[in-house]
Each structure stands twice: as C-alpha cells, then as structure tokens.
Design an enzyme around this catalytic site. Sequence first.
Site, PDB file in Angstrom:
ATOM      1  N   LYS A  78      13.603   5.911  13.265  1.00  0.00           N
ATOM      2  CA  LYS A  78      13.918   6.531  11.969  1.00  0.00           C
ATOM      3  C   LYS A  78      15.229   7.329  12.064  1.00  0.00           C
ATOM      4  O   LYS A  78      15.999   7.389  11.108  1.00  0.00           O
ATOM      5  CB  LYS A  78      12.771   7.439  11.511  1.00  0.00           C
ATOM      6  CG  LYS A  78      11.476   6.681  11.177  1.00  0.00           C
ATOM      7  CD  LYS A  78      11.578   5.896   9.883  1.00  0.00           C
ATOM      8  CE  LYS A  78      10.223   5.394   9.395  1.00  0.00           C
ATOM      9  NZ  LYS A  78      10.300   4.543   8.214  1.00  0.00           N
ATOM     10  N   SER A  92       0.831  -1.211   0.000  1.00  0.00           N
ATOM     11  CA  SER A  92       0.000   0.000   0.000  1.00  0.00           C
ATOM     12  C   SER A  92       0.863   1.257   0.000  1.00  0.00           C
ATOM     13  O   SER A  92       2.094   1.172   0.025  1.00  0.00           O
ATOM     14  CB  SER A  92      -0.950   0.003   1.208  1.00  0.00           C
ATOM     15  OG  SER A  92      -0.251   0.340   2.382  1.00  0.00           O
ATOM     16  N   TYR A 116       8.755   5.811  17.029  1.00  0.00           N
ATOM     17  CA  TYR A 116       8.870   5.809  15.563  1.00  0.00           C
ATOM     18  C   TYR A 116      10.023   6.722  15.134  1.00  0.00           C
ATOM     19  O   TYR A 116      10.901   6.344  14.358  1.00  0.00           O
ATOM     20  CB  TYR A 116       7.527   6.294  15.019  1.00  0.00           C
ATOM     21  CG  TYR A 116       7.424   6.554  13.544  1.00  0.00           C
ATOM     22  CD1 TYR A 116       7.085   5.527  12.667  1.00  0.00           C
ATOM     23  CD2 TYR A 116       7.602   7.837  13.016  1.00  0.00           C
ATOM     24  CE1 TYR A 116       6.941   5.773  11.299  1.00  0.00           C
ATOM     25  CE2 TYR A 116       7.460   8.093  11.674  1.00  0.00           C
ATOM     26  CZ  TYR A 116       7.129   7.063  10.814  1.00  0.00           C
ATOM     27  OH  TYR A 116       6.991   7.309   9.475  1.00  0.00           O
TER      28      TYR A 116
HETATM   29  N1  NAP Z   1       2.966   8.742   4.539  1.00  0.00           N
HETATM   30  C1  NAP Z   1       3.748   9.609   5.118  1.00  0.00           C
HETATM   31  O1  NAP Z   1       3.436  10.793   5.245  1.00  0.00           O
HETATM   32  C2  NAP Z   1       5.080   9.173   5.625  1.00  0.00           C
HETATM   33  C3  NAP Z   1       5.883  10.143   6.255  1.00  0.00           C
HETATM   34  C4  NAP Z   1       7.129   9.781   6.707  1.00  0.00           C
HETATM   35  C5  NAP Z   1       7.589   8.499   6.522  1.00  0.00           C
HETATM   36  N2  NAP Z   1       6.789   7.571   5.931  1.00  0.00           N
HETATM   37  C6  NAP Z   1       7.337   6.215   5.795  1.00  0.00           C
HETATM   38  O2  NAP Z   1       7.036   5.729   4.512  1.00  0.00           O
HETATM   39  C7  NAP Z   1       6.993   4.313   4.533  1.00  0.00           C
HETATM   40  C8  NAP Z   1       5.717   3.842   3.858  1.00  0.00           C
HETATM   41  O3  NAP Z   1       4.618   4.268   4.647  1.00  0.00           O
HETATM   42  P1  NAP Z   1       3.188   4.611   4.048  1.00  0.00           P
HETATM   43  O4  NAP Z   1       2.844   5.983   4.498  1.00  0.00           O
HETATM   44  O5  NAP Z   1       3.144   4.281   2.609  1.00  0.00           O
HETATM   45  O6  NAP Z   1       2.268   3.629   4.911  1.00  0.00           O
HETATM   46  P2  NAP Z   1       1.381   2.360   4.507  1.00  0.00           P
HETATM   47  O7  NAP Z   1       0.445   2.721   3.443  1.00  0.00           O
HETATM   48  O8  NAP Z   1       0.828   1.859   5.798  1.00  0.00           O
HETATM   49  O9  NAP Z   1       2.455   1.332   3.954  1.00  0.00           O
HETATM   50  C9  NAP Z   1       3.325   0.678   4.815  1.00  0.00           C
HETATM   51  C10 NAP Z   1       3.769  -0.613   4.205  1.00  0.00           C
HETATM   52  O10 NAP Z   1       4.619  -1.290   5.150  1.00  0.00           O
HETATM   53  C11 NAP Z   1       4.113  -2.602   5.324  1.00  0.00           C
HETATM   54  N3  NAP Z   1       4.371  -3.159   6.647  1.00  0.00           N
HETATM   55  C12 NAP Z   1       3.977  -2.668   7.838  1.00  0.00           C
HETATM   56  N4  NAP Z   1       4.328  -3.518   8.816  1.00  0.00           N
HETATM   57  C13 NAP Z   1       4.948  -4.570   8.233  1.00  0.00           C
HETATM   58  C14 NAP Z   1       5.512  -5.758   8.702  1.00  0.00           C
HETATM   59  N5  NAP Z   1       5.517  -6.070   9.997  1.00  0.00           N
HETATM   60  N6  NAP Z   1       6.060  -6.610   7.821  1.00  0.00           N
HETATM   61  C15 NAP Z   1       6.050  -6.329   6.497  1.00  0.00           C
HETATM   62  N7  NAP Z   1       5.522  -5.218   5.984  1.00  0.00           N
HETATM   63  C16 NAP Z   1       4.971  -4.344   6.844  1.00  0.00           C
HETATM   64  C17 NAP Z   1       2.631  -2.473   5.108  1.00  0.00           C
HETATM   65  O11 NAP Z   1       2.071  -3.748   4.888  1.00  0.00           O
HETATM   66  P3  NAP Z   1       0.535  -4.066   5.295  1.00  0.00           P
HETATM   67  O12 NAP Z   1      -0.268  -3.556   4.137  1.00  0.00           O
HETATM   68  O13 NAP Z   1       0.525  -5.548   5.432  1.00  0.00           O
HETATM   69  O14 NAP Z   1       0.277  -3.343   6.564  1.00  0.00           O
HETATM   70  C18 NAP Z   1       2.605  -1.544   3.906  1.00  0.00           C
HETATM   71  O15 NAP Z   1       2.885  -2.245   2.728  1.00  0.00           O
HETATM   72  C19 NAP Z   1       7.101   3.910   5.990  1.00  0.00           C
HETATM   73  O16 NAP Z   1       8.424   3.537   6.287  1.00  0.00           O
HETATM   74  C20 NAP Z   1       6.740   5.176   6.731  1.00  0.00           C
HETATM   75  O17 NAP Z   1       7.334   5.229   8.006  1.00  0.00           O
HETATM   76  C21 NAP Z   1       5.543   7.883   5.487  1.00  0.00           C
END
Ligand code: NAP
Length: 469
Positions: free
Chosen positions: A356, A199, A352
């Site tokens: 990071k 996702s 978190y």
């Molecule tokens: N969105 C933002 O504004 C933002 C800001 C700063 C940093 N980030 C970073 O960007 C990255 C992606 O986040 P996102 O916003 O795209 O969130 P997201 O939509 O929740 O995607 C996170 C992904 O990580 C996977 N994941 C979570 N726990 C896991 C586990 N135990 N084992 C394997 N896979 C796992 C999820 O799989 P499932 O679908 O199975 O849960 C999903 O595919 C993350 O590292 C997050 O910290 C995001």
Amino acid sequence: MITLHEEIVVPRSVEQCFRYVADFRNAKEWDATATHAQKITDGPVRLGSQFDLTCAVGPGSLRLVYEIEEYQPWHSVVLRGRGRYFDVKDTIVFSERNGGTHIDYTAEFEYRPGLEKIAHRFEAPMRSMGADSLAGLKAALEDNNPNPGTSSDSLRADNWVLPGVAMFSRWGYTRGAKRWKPVSRLMDGVHVVLTGASSGLGLATSIALAEAGAKLTLVIRNPDGIVPLKNHIAAETGRTDITVELADLALMSDVNALTQRLIERDEPIDVLINNAGALFNERLLTDEGLERSFALLLLSPWQLTRGLKPLLANHSTPSRIINVISGGMYTQRLSLKHLIMDEQSYDGPQAYARAKRGLTVLTELWADAWRDDNIVVNAMHPGWADTPGVKSALPTFRRVTQKILRNEQEGADTIIWLARATEADKVTGKLFLDREIRSPYLLKKTIERASEREGLEAFLSETLESVSN
Ligand SMILES: NC(=O)c1ccc[n+]([C@@H]2O[C@H](COP(=O)([O-])OP(=O)(O)OC[C@H]3O[C@@H](n4cnc5c(N)ncnc54)[C@H](OP(=O)(O)O)[C@@H]3O)[C@@H](O)[C@H]2O)c1
C-alpha cells in the site's frame, strides 16, 4: 398551521434539481437543521420511499420520518414528515426558467392538538430557518465548492500520531462530516471502472455511483458472483445496465486479458478505482510464482492502470484515478529490497502495508507524469471499516474495535466523493481521508529515499518481466 414558502432559481436542469431534491437523504447537505438523513426503505427513490431525518432543535434533536406521497418526475414531489410534535407536508414544484430551474417550496406544519399556540411563538425563527434552508439548497445546486484542502484540526492531529490514528475510527468520519460541502453533481454517462465490487467498500461505492447515474464496469473474480451482484445493484438502485468483467487480479495474465478486453471495447474511462485488495496472513505464491500480497496490491494496479491509460488520457475534463490504500502504510517505508517479503520474514500486515505504501508512491509519480494527459491521480484510505475483508483477515482487531469501526458506506465515502464531487479533480497526487488532503507520512522515518522512489516503476517492470518469462 404554519406555512413557509420560498422560491429559488438555480442554473441546473429541471431533471438534475428534481433528482437531487427528491432524494431526501440529501437534506442533510442543505437543510439548516438536518444533521442526519437516511433512506429507510429499500430500492430506488420513488413513490413511497421513506427517509429518517434528525434535526437539531435548540440544544436537543427531533426525529422525523418522511414519506414521498406524490412523485411526478421531473415536475413535483410531495413529502410528508411525521414527528412527535408536528406533521409537515413539503410540496416542491420544479419548472424551467431562463435555461435553469425555478424551485417553488412550500412547507405546511400542522402541530399536535394543544401545541398550536406555543408553536406560533416560534414562527419567526421557523421562517428564518426556512429561508436558510432554501439558501442552502441553492448553494448545493450551484455546486461551487472550494478546492479540496486540509482543515487546521487535521493538520494538528497528523502532527501527533495518536490523534491522527484515532481519526481512522467512526469518530473521525463523524467529525469530518460536519465540514463537508454538498455533492450534487450527477454522473450520467460518466464511465467508471471499479475493481473489487463484490463486497465491502467496492460494493458500497458501486451502489452509490449507480445511484448517481454513472455507467459502471465492475471487476470481480468469481463467475458465480455476476448474477447476485447485478441483482443486488438493480434492487437497490433500479439500474439494470451494469457491465461486469471477470479477472483474478492477483494474476498478471488475468490483468492483461482484462486490459485487452477493455481496450478492444474502446470506451473512454472517466474514473478508474483500484479498490480490490486483501490482507493475507499466510504467505502464498500465485500460480505465476509471485508473492500474492505484492501481486494483488501493487503489481496488479500498476499494470492495470498503465494498460488502461490510453482510455483515460486526454478527455475534455480530467479523468480520475483513485487508488484505495490503507492507513497501515503509515508504518512502512518504501524499500525495493523489502517490497516482496520472503518466507523467513513474511508478516501479513507488513506485506500489505508495504504494498500500500508502494501504491501511495505510485499515486504521486503518476500524478506528476500524467498531468499533461489530463489525468488526476489521488489515493484515499478508508480508515477502519467493518467489511468482510476485515472480518476474515483481522478477527481480533475487529472484535476489539467493533464499536468504533465505520460501516461500509462511511468507509467508502471518500472513494465516492473523489469519483463524484466536481471539486475533487482540482488536485492530483494527494492522499485523502474523509475528503481532506492528509500527509502521506505520520513518521519521519517512513519517508523513502529518492532512489527508492525513482526506481519503483523499473522494479515493477523487471518483476513483471520475470513472470512473463
Ligand atoms: N475495510 C477497511 O477497514 C480497510 C482499511 C484500509 C484499506 N482497505 C482497502 O479497501 C479495499 C476494499 O477492502 P474491503 O475492506 O472492502 O474488503 P472486502 O470486503 O474483502 O473487499 C475486497 C474486494 O477485493 C476483491 N478481491 C480480493 N482479491 C481479489 C483478486 N485476487 N482478484 C479480484 N478481486 C479481488 C474481493 O473479491 P472477492 O469477494 O472475490 O474476495 C472484494 O470484492 C482494499 O483495497 C483494502 O485493502 C480497507
């Protein structure tokens, strides 16, 4: 009718030129007037694909909807653009010339009745715009961009914490995008391993890299997600050759099993993207007894990356490791004693952010240590992007900031750029936002002591041992 005709020769294969030009989203990278371009039909670029273009005209703007009317890979493509004042037919023919490609571009403008006479007054500026556009296309396909750096605007913004943080919003993306160089490199045969593909940013990155031709190994944790993920990528890109691996990355046993499988496959990895992540408001231990924020966000990428290093090392061109961190880490200083938060002190966003911060420091340590292995290691943070992760972990933040959040593609942009752009392997050990190198510290008090930094890998190693015993 006004007809513009230009020809260029570029040192790229006919196939590469065709693929770059026929995907009219790229027009915003080379067309002298296009400021925005998106594909508005589903599926891969093909006959019938439509693109929505916004072009700057004087102080205003003009919208054109283009459709591919003829599509003959790798020979020619014909697009028809329809706008308020005119229709335009772009006929683009590609042929091999001295080991490169000759591109013959004709644009025929047909004005709405009554506008022909006025239009002829603009013929000279239109011809000059046509020449500028083809010069832009030539530069894009020559792919000779400067090495990554930092603009003076961004340096200034980082000196003042609030403007720096404002760049995390959609506004920062829009502002950054005005300076970006074209990315025309294709990734055919480039093997990318990406975690967290199910996702959000990981999914957006997977689609973009599949479109660019990369050979993808995607890591997800839910077995029920394999078929939907493959179907989704196939529908968007036409690619049916995606490999999916399963692993719960909060469990070191799963990380080790995944590493083992990839090592046995013995397929060199060109790009490793450590993207999987989540912000846990509730403190829980994994089945292995580790606090899960620390396990998923720091110990897991550390263990996975070290395990895969033999597949990343010593390629003829640098392999790339991309660590997805978070702007939240700017609030935290690396402290080994406080890296794993106990029950009394636990706070989700802090746990978190500390993990990071740890991953940001690892990025720098690995970059130094692995220079001679021809591996470049960089981190990026996406700003604030509206993803399922943000929706579930930070609902109040999302409600308040919804209007200024980036979309998933915008949040994923710098991951995609670090994986794809030719120039992105020219630096190592850096933190990026919006394709620019940014400082890893906005506040002096978050600069860690040398002893903490030097002790980080030993600390992770000891913690891992405690899991194995
Ligand atoms: N969105 C933002 O504004 C933002 C800001 C700063 C940093 N980030 C970073 O960007 C990255 C992606 O986040 P996102 O916003 O795209 O969130 P997201 O939509 O929740 O995607 C996170 C992904 O990580 C996977 N994941 C979570 N726990 C896991 C586990 N135990 N084992 C394997 N896979 C796992 C999820 O799989 P499932 O679908 O199975 O849960 C999903 O595919 C993350 O590292 C997050 O910290 C995001």
